[in-house]
Design a protein around this motif. Structure first.
Motif, short mmCIF file in Angstrom:
data_model
loop_
_atom_site.label_atom_id
_atom_site.label_comp_id
_atom_site.label_asym_id
_atom_site.label_seq_id
_atom_site.Cartn_x
_atom_site.Cartn_y
_atom_site.Cartn_z
N ASP A 9 6.25 15.55 5.31
CA ASP A 9 6.78 16.65 4.78
C ASP A 9 6.22 17.26 4.43
N PRO A 10 5.39 18.99 3.78
CA PRO A 10 3.98 18.63 2.61
C PRO A 10 5.28 18.46 1.35
N VAL A 11 6.50 18.89 0.61
CA VAL A 11 6.53 18.61 -0.09
C VAL A 11 7.03 17.53 -0.70
N SER A 12 8.03 16.21 0.35
CA SER A 12 6.63 14.83 -0.01
C SER A 12 6.58 14.58 0.21
N ARG A 13 5.20 15.28 1.10
CA ARG A 13 3.71 14.51 0.24
C ARG A 13 3.37 15.02 -1.23
N ALA A 14 3.23 16.32 -1.28
CA ALA A 14 3.18 16.82 -2.71
C ALA A 14 4.12 15.54 -3.65
N GLU A 15 5.20 15.40 -4.06
CA GLU A 15 5.52 14.55 -4.74
C GLU A 15 4.77 13.03 -4.42
N ARG A 16 5.24 12.61 -3.85
CA ARG A 16 4.06 11.31 -3.02
C ARG A 16 2.84 11.58 -4.25
N ALA A 17 2.27 12.46 -4.07
CA ALA A 17 0.21 12.35 -4.51
C ALA A 17 1.00 12.58 -5.90
N VAL A 18 1.86 13.60 -7.10
CA VAL A 18 1.96 13.45 -7.74
C VAL A 18 2.52 12.48 -8.36
N ALA A 19 3.21 11.60 -8.37
CA ALA A 19 3.51 10.48 -8.44
C ALA A 19 2.76 9.37 -8.86
N LEU A 20 1.68 9.44 -7.60
CA LEU A 20 0.57 8.32 -7.48
C LEU A 20 -0.19 8.65 -8.85
N ARG A 21 -0.90 10.29 -8.68
CA ARG A 21 -1.38 10.37 -9.97
C ARG A 21 -1.27 9.77 -11.09
N LEU A 22 0.99 9.90 -11.40
CA LEU A 22 0.66 10.07 -12.77
C LEU A 22 1.53 7.89 -12.65
N GLY A 23 0.93 7.27 -12.60
CA GLY A 23 0.91 5.97 -11.88
C GLY A 23 2.42 5.69 -11.67
N GLY A 73 0.82 -1.17 -0.17
CA GLY A 73 -0.17 0.28 -0.12
C GLY A 73 0.60 1.40 0.25
N THR A 74 0.39 2.69 -0.17
CA THR A 74 0.65 3.44 -0.58
C THR A 74 0.42 4.67 0.62
N GLU A 75 1.88 5.41 0.93
CA GLU A 75 1.56 5.55 2.19
C GLU A 75 0.19 6.18 3.26
N PHE A 76 -0.47 6.57 1.98
CA PHE A 76 -2.02 7.61 2.23
C PHE A 76 -2.89 6.32 2.94
N GLU A 77 -2.23 4.88 2.09
CA GLU A 77 -3.38 3.95 2.95
C GLU A 77 -2.83 3.19 3.94
N VAL A 78 -1.45 4.36 4.54
CA VAL A 78 -0.93 3.14 5.66
C VAL A 78 -1.90 3.59 6.58
N PHE A 79 -2.43 5.24 6.40
CA PHE A 79 -2.87 5.66 7.82
C PHE A 79 -4.36 6.03 7.22
N GLY A 80 -5.11 5.15 6.21
CA GLY A 80 -6.44 5.93 5.64
C GLY A 80 -6.89 6.42 5.11
N LEU A 81 -5.41 7.44 4.30
CA LEU A 81 -6.23 8.57 3.69
C LEU A 81 -5.96 8.72 2.57
N ALA A 82 -6.66 9.80 1.69
CA ALA A 82 -6.79 9.95 0.61
C ALA A 82 -5.95 10.31 -0.17
N ALA A 83 -4.89 9.86 -1.06
CA ALA A 83 -3.41 10.22 -1.53
C ALA A 83 -4.22 11.59 -2.01
N GLY A 84 -3.23 12.88 -1.51
CA GLY A 84 -3.63 14.43 -1.79
C GLY A 84 -2.16 15.02 -1.25
#
Length: 141
Positions: free
Chosen positions: A97-111, A35-46
């Motif tokens: 970390d907002p930057v890491s979170r944004a990078e991860r969200a974008v990476a997930l969105r891009l597949g 699972g993704t980092e977001f799924e670890v905490f039950g959060l929607a990726a964003g």
């Protein structure tokens, strides 16, 4: 039956992504669910998340996963607890970390499966020159 499932899910999953680490009976899974980092905490990726809720979910998971809780368990169970605890810590560090979170969200969105690699970044030389000139102008003012 539906009500029972909701109660069990709340009890064992807590909306925190705990199902990734625990079986329905509350025991540690033999293998962690991917699972993704977001799924670890039950959060929607964003990009936008509630930092207090993230910390609360991290603490709740760590209370259940901390290796000290499994000190008297067999070595194999301790190793699973350590791996799960490390997974929670890594996911938390990424998302707080907002930057890491944004990078991860974008990476997930891009597949992409992994976070953005530093070597993949390219900077437009004109944009860089403009930024440096602007910074210099601000410092000189």
């Amino acid at each position: 039956q539906r009500r029972m499932w909701r109660v069990l899910r709340r009890r064992f999953c807590g909306g925190s992504g705990a199902a990734m680490f625990f079986e329905a009976d509350g025991s540690l899974r033999q293998t962690m669910s991917p699972g993704t980092e977001f799924e670890v905490f039950g959060l929607a990726a964003g990009v936008e998340i509630d930092a207090a809720a993230l910390e609360g979910k991290m603490r709740a998971l760590q209370r259940r996963l901390h290796p000290d809780k499994y000190a008297s368990a067999p070595a194999e169970v301790r190793a699973r607890a350590e791996a799960a605890s490390a997974r929670v810590n890594t996911a938390y560090e990424t998302l707080k970390d907002p930057v890491s979170r944004a990078e991860r969200a974008v990476a997930l969105r891009l597949g992409k499966d992994a976070a953005v690699d530093e070597t993949e970044r390219t900077v437009d030389p004109e944009l860089l020159a403009y930024a440096l000139e602007t910074r210099q102008a601000v410092e000189d003012a």
